[in-house]
Design an enzyme around this catalytic site. Structure first.
Site, PDB file in Angstrom:
ATOM      1  N   ASP A  19      -5.068  56.687  75.851  1.00 17.80           N
ATOM      2  CA  ASP A  19      -4.976  55.422  76.398  1.00 17.80           C
ATOM      3  C   ASP A  19      -5.869  55.308  77.922  1.00 17.80           C
ATOM      4  OD1 ASP A  19      -3.133  55.728  74.668  1.00 17.80           O
ATOM      5  OD2 ASP A  19      -1.103  56.057  76.407  1.00 17.80           O
ATOM      6  N   GLU A  67       0.165  46.108  70.272  1.00 20.57           N
ATOM      7  CA  GLU A  67      -0.449  46.754  71.663  1.00 20.57           C
ATOM      8  C   GLU A  67      -1.907  46.940  72.472  1.00 20.57           C
ATOM      9  OE1 GLU A  67       2.152  50.164  71.332  1.00 20.57           O
ATOM     10  OE2 GLU A  67       0.355  51.234  70.127  1.00 20.57           O
TER      11      GLU A  67
END
Length: 571
Positions: free
Chosen positions: A64, A240
């Site tokens: 991430d 997202e």
């Protein structure tokens, strides 16, 4: 007479305390060294030439990624879940050579993950430099400690970050964007309005005005800017990880879509306003590996969750997560940080070679020299990392779980002393385990430990951990006056002893775990010359996210416990 009795009682108490302290000290193992060695074939087959560097840039569980730039300085952060300290932060001058400068969340006042599953905690951080007030912002979501979404700030990432400022909105994956006029905006993933969820995985992207003075979203300013994804009629899942950018007077929203597994991708939208309406690019996805043959060689998969930055050569680059599965398509290393150049010569950014099988090497930006072989920078490719535990501090790569490593470690002249907690690795509590991330599919990790357990509740050694319900424990314990070496496998929370053998009653022991893809072997040596295998080769299946679930890769730990449940088998 009473005074004499009191003195005798006090003496006995002091002797008892001294004996207790000595017992505790004797039950604290000392690890004198540790060595990690990566040996993946792909790097042997693809040696670097001048002007090249390896991808991924951060091997192991560093997922991430988010990136920002101030002048010639680049800062990159990644998820850390229930690991402590939280949110590793890296610095670079050129996008090739990276150095870890610490962790954003390095204090208990910033991060409470005490009783949290390893894949909870904090994840999907965003980092943004605001040139209008010369301040860096790190924003993230905490699934622990009651924080939810929050932001921390600093003027200098080298000097630490503020305590958290809780933000008043729900959802996950927030990031902050600051416009040229100084206005701030927060974008994030959220659930559809109550009663409007159309299918499993249906999510939306929202934007809020951000009050820079109050460090809070403006109540009532929220607006849905993406419903479902690029094309709602196709039921896209898990839109997202949004990021806002501004280029040539227009606003670009880049998001992950498809979930963080095999259907993962990156998509982009455009608008004339940071609050929309946003129109998807016709070329979506702009990054994905999902359409490629499953049996392709040297597979990189799950590509997505990206962030963009302007590079030192005035060209855009994108960092993103991906995986390198082993020969059985299992994900033991976890999700790693990759980088690709981005072509933004047209209306929309496109990751160069982001839709074809990814190569292990890239060209460095112009005039950039690859220095990752130097000890000054974070290594990649095949490398050997040695730690003799004689320094005054530990490298940032060594981490705790659910609590500070300083709560249980002491660096002594003899080596690293680990004070055993009365918890073991199968519990949702802080454990006295110093972890290092697995960074290759073919690797070895060895350590030397001096330990004489006083009871069967004491154990010290190595743990290979995917989570609290899936792990291997390989350590020294006792039965009566005998020392034993045991190997325990825990799957779905149920533990079995795979091997146990009596070893010499005293002296240091060398322990090692090595892997060739899915095959893991645990071994030991009592003379530092001859290695003896403990049991047979075992499967690494329980160390993969495919079986164990969650978001982390395998962690290899130096482990001590006063609550051992791995008891030797006796004939």
């Amino acid at each position: 007479m009473k005074q004499k009795k009191w003195m005798i009682a006090l003496s006995l108490a002091l002797l008892s305390t001294a004996a207790f302290s000595q017992s505790k000290s004797e039950n604290a193992p000392i690890f004198t060294q540790a060595t990690y060695q990566g040996d993946d074939q792909i790097y042997k087959d693809n040696p670097l030439k001048p002007g090249e560097f390896y991808n991924p840039i951060l091997q192991g569980c560093y997922p991430d990624p988010a990136i920002t730039r101030k002048g010639d300085d680049y800062y990159l952060v990644v998820s850390s879940f229930a690991m402590f300290p939280g949110v590793p932060i890296f610095h670079s001058k050129d996008l090739v050579n990276w150095k870890q400068i610490g962790h954003v969340l390095d204090r208990v006042s910033q991060l409470d993950v005490h009783d949290t599953g390893i894949s909870m905690g904090v994840y999907a951080p965003g980092i943004t430099y605001n040139k209008n007030n010369d301040t860096f912002y790190m924003i993230t979501t905490a699934f622990a400690g009651g924080l939810g979404n929050f932001v921390v700030k600093t003027k200098d990432p080298m000097k630490g970050w503020s305590d958290p400022i809780k933000l008043r909105f729900d959802g996950i994956d927030p990031s902050i964007f600051f416009d040229d006029d100084g206005k701030g905006y927060v974008v994030h993933n959220d659930a559809p309005a109550k009663g409007q969820e159309l299918y499993n995985g249906h999510r939306v992207i929202k934007v809020w005005d951000y009050d820079v003075e109050k460090d809070q979203v403006v109540p009532g300013s929220d607006k849905m800017i993406v419903n479902g994804g690029v094309d709602l009629s196709k039921k896209p899942i898990w839109i997202e990880a949004p990021h806002l950018y501004k280029k040539d007077g227009r606003y670009f929203l880049m998001c992950a879509e498809g979930g963080t597994g095999g259907w993962h991708s990156e998509v982009v939208f455009v608008s004339n306003s940071p609050k929309g309406p946003f129109i998807p690019a016709g070329s979506n996805p702009i990054l994905s590996q999902r359409y490629l043959p499953r049996d392709r060689k040297n597979k990189v998969d799950w590509a997505g969750h990206a962030d963009l930055v302007l590079g030192p050569d005035n060209k855009y680059y994108g960092v993103f997560l991906g995986i390198r599965p082993n020969e059985k398509d299992r994900v033991n290393i976890g999700r790693e940080t990759f980088i690709l150049p981005v072509d933004w010569s047209g209306d929309f950014p496109v990751f160069e070679n982001g839709l074809v099988p990814m190569e292990p090497k890239l060209k460095t930006p112009q005039s950039v020299e690859n220095k990752t072989a130097s000890k000054e920078f974070f290594p990649n490719g095949n490398f050997t990392y040695n730690e003799n535990f004689t320094g005054s501090s530990l490298d940032f790569r060594w981490i705790g779980l659910r609590g500070p490593r300083e709560d249980f470690i002491t660096l002594t002249k003899k080596g690293l002393l680990i004070k055993p907690f009365e918890t073991n690795v199968n519990e949702l509590k802080p454990t006295s385990t110093l972890f290092y991330r697995q960074q290759h599919n073919t690797f070895s990790f060895s350590t030397t430990v001096d330990f004489k357990p006083q009871s069967e509740k004491n154990l010290a050694g190595i743990v290979c951990l995917q989570n609290e319900k899936f792990n291997y424990v390989f350590g020294i314990t006792t039965n009566g006056k005998d020392r034993y070496l045991v190997l325990q496998r825990t799957e779905k929370g149920k533990s079995i002893i795979l091997s146990s053998e009596k070893i010499s009653a005293k002296g240091v022991v060398n322990l090692k775990v090595s892997a060739k893809g899915d095959q893991y072997q645990f071994s030991y040596s009592v003379d530092n010359i001859n290695w003896i295998n403990s049991g047979t080769v075992v499967s690494g299946d329980i160390l993969s996210t495919n079986m164990a679930g969650g978001f982390t890769g395998c962690l290899i730990g130096l482990y001590a416990t006063a609550s051992n449940d791995a008891f030797p088998k006796l004939n």
